[in-house]
Design a protein around this motif. Structure first.
Motif, PDB file in Angstrom:
ATOM      1  N   LYS A 210       0.827  -1.205   0.000  1.00 59.33           N
ATOM      2  CA  LYS A 210       0.000   0.000   0.000  1.00 59.33           C
ATOM      3  C   LYS A 210       0.863   1.257   0.000  1.00 59.33           C
ATOM      4  O   LYS A 210       0.592   2.229  -0.705  1.00 59.33           O
ATOM      5  N   GLN A 211       1.923   1.246   0.781  1.00 63.04           N
ATOM      6  CA  GLN A 211       2.834   2.397   0.829  1.00 63.04           C
ATOM      7  C   GLN A 211       3.507   2.620  -0.523  1.00 63.04           C
ATOM      8  O   GLN A 211       3.653   3.761  -0.976  1.00 63.04           O
ATOM      9  N   LEU A 212       3.908   1.532  -1.174  1.00 65.08           N
ATOM     10  CA  LEU A 212       4.526   1.650  -2.492  1.00 65.08           C
ATOM     11  C   LEU A 212       3.534   2.201  -3.504  1.00 65.08           C
ATOM     12  O   LEU A 212       3.848   3.134  -4.254  1.00 65.08           O
ATOM     13  N   TYR A 213       2.345   1.670  -3.512  1.00 63.30           N
ATOM     14  CA  TYR A 213       1.333   2.092  -4.485  1.00 63.30           C
ATOM     15  C   TYR A 213       0.939   3.550  -4.276  1.00 63.30           C
ATOM     16  O   TYR A 213       0.855   4.331  -5.236  1.00 63.30           O
ATOM     17  N   ALA A 214       0.723   3.936  -3.015  1.00 68.08           N
ATOM     18  CA  ALA A 214       0.273   5.304  -2.713  1.00 68.08           C
ATOM     19  C   ALA A 214       1.285   6.349  -3.158  1.00 68.08           C
ATOM     20  O   ALA A 214       0.931   7.499  -3.432  1.00 68.08           O
ATOM     21  N   ARG A 215       2.515   5.953  -3.259  1.00 72.30           N
ATOM     22  CA  ARG A 215       3.582   6.875  -3.675  1.00 72.30           C
ATOM     23  C   ARG A 215       3.364   7.383  -5.103  1.00 72.30           C
ATOM     24  O   ARG A 215       3.781   8.492  -5.453  1.00 72.30           O
ATOM     25  N   TYR A 216       2.702   6.590  -5.928  1.00 67.88           N
ATOM     26  CA  TYR A 216       2.540   6.941  -7.343  1.00 67.88           C
ATOM     27  C   TYR A 216       1.080   7.069  -7.781  1.00 67.88           C
ATOM     28  O   TYR A 216       0.810   7.535  -8.891  1.00 67.88           O
ATOM     29  N   ALA A 217       0.142   6.674  -6.940  1.00 58.62           N
ATOM     30  CA  ALA A 217      -1.262   6.587  -7.362  1.00 58.62           C
ATOM     31  C   ALA A 217      -1.964   7.935  -7.367  1.00 58.62           C
ATOM     32  O   ALA A 217      -1.597   8.865  -6.637  1.00 58.62           O
ATOM     33  N   GLU A 218      -2.972   8.037  -8.205  1.00 57.12           N
ATOM     34  CA  GLU A 218      -3.868   9.191  -8.229  1.00 57.12           C
ATOM     35  C   GLU A 218      -5.219   8.724  -8.739  1.00 57.12           C
ATOM     36  O   GLU A 218      -5.339   7.648  -9.331  1.00 57.12           O
ATOM     37  N   ASP A 219      -6.245   9.525  -8.494  1.00 59.39           N
ATOM     38  CA  ASP A 219      -7.586   9.168  -8.949  1.00 59.39           C
ATOM     39  C   ASP A 219      -7.614   9.084 -10.469  1.00 59.39           C
ATOM     40  O   ASP A 219      -7.035   9.934 -11.168  1.00 59.39           O
TER      41      ASP A 219
END
Length: 303
Positions: free
Chosen positions: A107-116
């Motif tokens: 989750k931490q890895l994904y949140a680093r690059y994710a956007e709506d």
């Protein structure tokens, strides 16, 4: 996107769904007619794959074949009933496989690059890695997505349905397949992904995946120019690639590459030697290859 912006319960549910795609569950049955009562026995892998296919299609019931015996599988009642005259229902159960990936670290890895990402009701998640963040991810992975086959291999592991986008569940799925949950671990996997394609180990599946993701709906054919770019990435060691592409550019101008022809190019590139000595052993080649071989042989004969 901040880590806390992603709901934990929704994230866990998305992980569970993606993990099941990455590592399809094995199925077992209990049959008192075989062995000791109460013993659960695994279905052969091919049968488990059939049951998983039923589940993915959302079917409640379907037929499978086990050692010559046809069974009617009911995934709601979790039974498999033989189709013979005196059927004895066999109980079913699903054995999930857990990947070596930590949900919180992922989750931490994904949140680093994710956007709506619209639409937010997409079955693969309301957000994703796209645009500048997509490019940043690959920059951090030391991979050029335009020229490095490792980028296609990662997209294939994620089973991403759109070029240049990793939806939430797709990214989770890819990391689960690769058994990584940190940026450093994913970066280290890039060389392995690259080598697996270039040595041919995963070439067929990545090649097959590339055609589907490269299409722009509703088209079912890939423009020849785009196909040539992907051939340069995926079929780098094909000794006749430049000759074939040059011939195709002049003899197939304005024509698209459909899925069947795309897959036959892979077969031609990997099974026929540069001297074309075995080409005539297979009479089932499409006409386009007959024409190319005739042209190439005439060029070689002319010196």
């Amino acid at each position: 996107m901040e880590d806390k912006a992603i709901d934990n319960s929704r994230w866990d549910a998305d992980c569970d769904a993606a993990f099941e795609v990455a590592l399809p569950p094995r199925w077992e049955f209990r049959d008192r007619a075989w062995g000791s009562p109460g013993v659960w026995r695994p279905f052969p892998e091919v049968v488990s794959s059939e049951i998983n296919a039923l589940a993915r299609r959302g079917q409640r019931r379907g037929n499978i074949n086990l050692s010559g015996c046809e069974l009617v599988v009911d995934l709601q009642d979790m039974v498999a009933v033989p189709s013979d005259q005196y059927p004895v229902p066999r109980m079913l159960r699903k054995s999930a496989r857990q990947p070596r990936a930590n949900k919180r670290a992922l989750k931490q890895l994904y949140a680093r690059y994710a956007e709506d990402v619209e639409p937010t009701d997409h079955p693969s998640g309301p957000d994703g890695i796209v645009g500048e963040k997509f490019l940043q991810l690959f920059q951090d992975l030391c991979v050029d997505p335009a020229t490095d086959v490792a980028a296609l291999a990662l997209a294939s592991a994620c089973n991403a349905v759109e070029m240049g986008v990793f939806r939430r569940r797709e990214f989770i799925c890819g990391c689960a397949v690769l058994e990584v949950d940190t940026l450093d671990a994913l970066r280290k996997k890039m060389q392995e992904l690259r080598e697996d394609v270039l040595t041919g180990r995963t070439l067929p599946e990545v090649y097959r995946y590339t055609f589907g993701v490269a299409l722009e709906a509703p088209s079912r054919v890939l423009p020849l120019e785009e196909a040539q770019q992907y051939w340069a990435l995926l079929l780098h060691s094909w000794s006749l690639r430049e000759e074939f592409c040059s011939w195709a550019a002049s003899h197939m101008k304005g024509k698209g590459i459909n899925r069947d022809l795309w897959m036959m190019v892979l077969k031609f590139a990997t099974e026929v030697p540069a001297d074309l000595s075995t080409y005539d052993e297979n009479p089932a080649w499409p006409v386009v290859f007959d024409e190319f071989v005739e042209y190439y042989r005439s060029q070689m004969a002319a010196g």
